[in-house]
Design a protein around this motif. Sequence first.
Motif, short mmCIF file in Angstrom:
data_model
loop_
_atom_site.label_atom_id
_atom_site.label_comp_id
_atom_site.label_asym_id
_atom_site.label_seq_id
_atom_site.Cartn_x
_atom_site.Cartn_y
_atom_site.Cartn_z
N GLN A 30 40.93 101.83 24.26
CA GLN A 30 40.68 102.47 22.95
C GLN A 30 39.53 101.78 22.22
OE1 GLN A 30 44.76 102.46 21.45
NE2 GLN A 30 44.74 104.70 21.53
N THR A 90 31.56 105.04 20.37
CA THR A 90 31.30 105.98 19.27
C THR A 90 30.28 105.39 18.29
OG1 THR A 90 33.55 106.81 19.49
CG2 THR A 90 32.39 107.35 17.44
N GLU A 120 37.04 100.34 23.61
CA GLU A 120 35.79 100.75 24.27
C GLU A 120 35.32 102.10 23.74
OE1 GLU A 120 36.16 98.35 28.52
OE2 GLU A 120 37.13 100.30 28.30
N HIS A 121 36.30 102.98 23.48
CA HIS A 121 35.94 104.29 22.92
C HIS A 121 35.39 104.11 21.49
CE1 HIS A 121 36.03 108.38 21.61
NE2 HIS A 121 36.94 108.09 20.68
N HIS A 122 36.03 103.24 20.69
CA HIS A 122 35.53 102.99 19.33
C HIS A 122 34.09 102.45 19.38
CE1 HIS A 122 39.98 102.14 17.94
NE2 HIS A 122 39.81 103.36 18.39
#
Length: 201
Positions: free
Chosen positions: A70, A77, A72-74
Amino acid sequence: MSVSSLTIILCRNASTTTRQATSQKSRALLSKILRVDHAGELGAVRIYEGQLAILGRTKEGPLIKEMKGQEEHHFATFSELLPKYRVRPTAMTPIWNVAGFVLGAGTALLGKESAMACTVAVETTIGEHYDNQIRQLIADGEDGAEKHKELIETIKTFRNEELVHLETGLEHDAESAPFYDVLNKTIQLGCKGAIWLSERV
Ligand SMILES: [Fe+2]
Ligand SMILES: [Fe+2]
């Protein structure tokens, strides 16, 4: 030129100046927010990588891996948002890269409870930090909530995920870590210092 048309021109100029001042203020706010969030999420990825280096093969491994996913996704983005808003990353990036890993691995070496205590401290600070940013974006002019709608939604989603991480840490015995209170306060203080610096440098 009549007095009335001169008045109209003066009013138009004044409103353009106000608009420019407003957009400059919004820009400064967006730069500050995106720069620090990009740095913070990089730090978060590195913390979980540090924890995984020590605890990757334990039963907490998959859980830590999931939280790292998660983060890494933040991070991805905010990495996309920086060039979109033409914001430069903080000059502190290389430091947070190392400091995050050292913090994650260092607390994990003290035991899985300390690693979880680190997660609780970091996510508490980040949760409050994201709440502050949401308030600042909404308060940015009369149309802040509308103007920054997309970013506010992104930050809200991430804030909620950080709070799940915080809960996860508590459910996995963070509070049983030795010297929990000291560890918690020290890490929170460190995170606040990092936020302060990343917003400015
Ligand atoms: Fe995050
Ligand atoms: Fe998180």
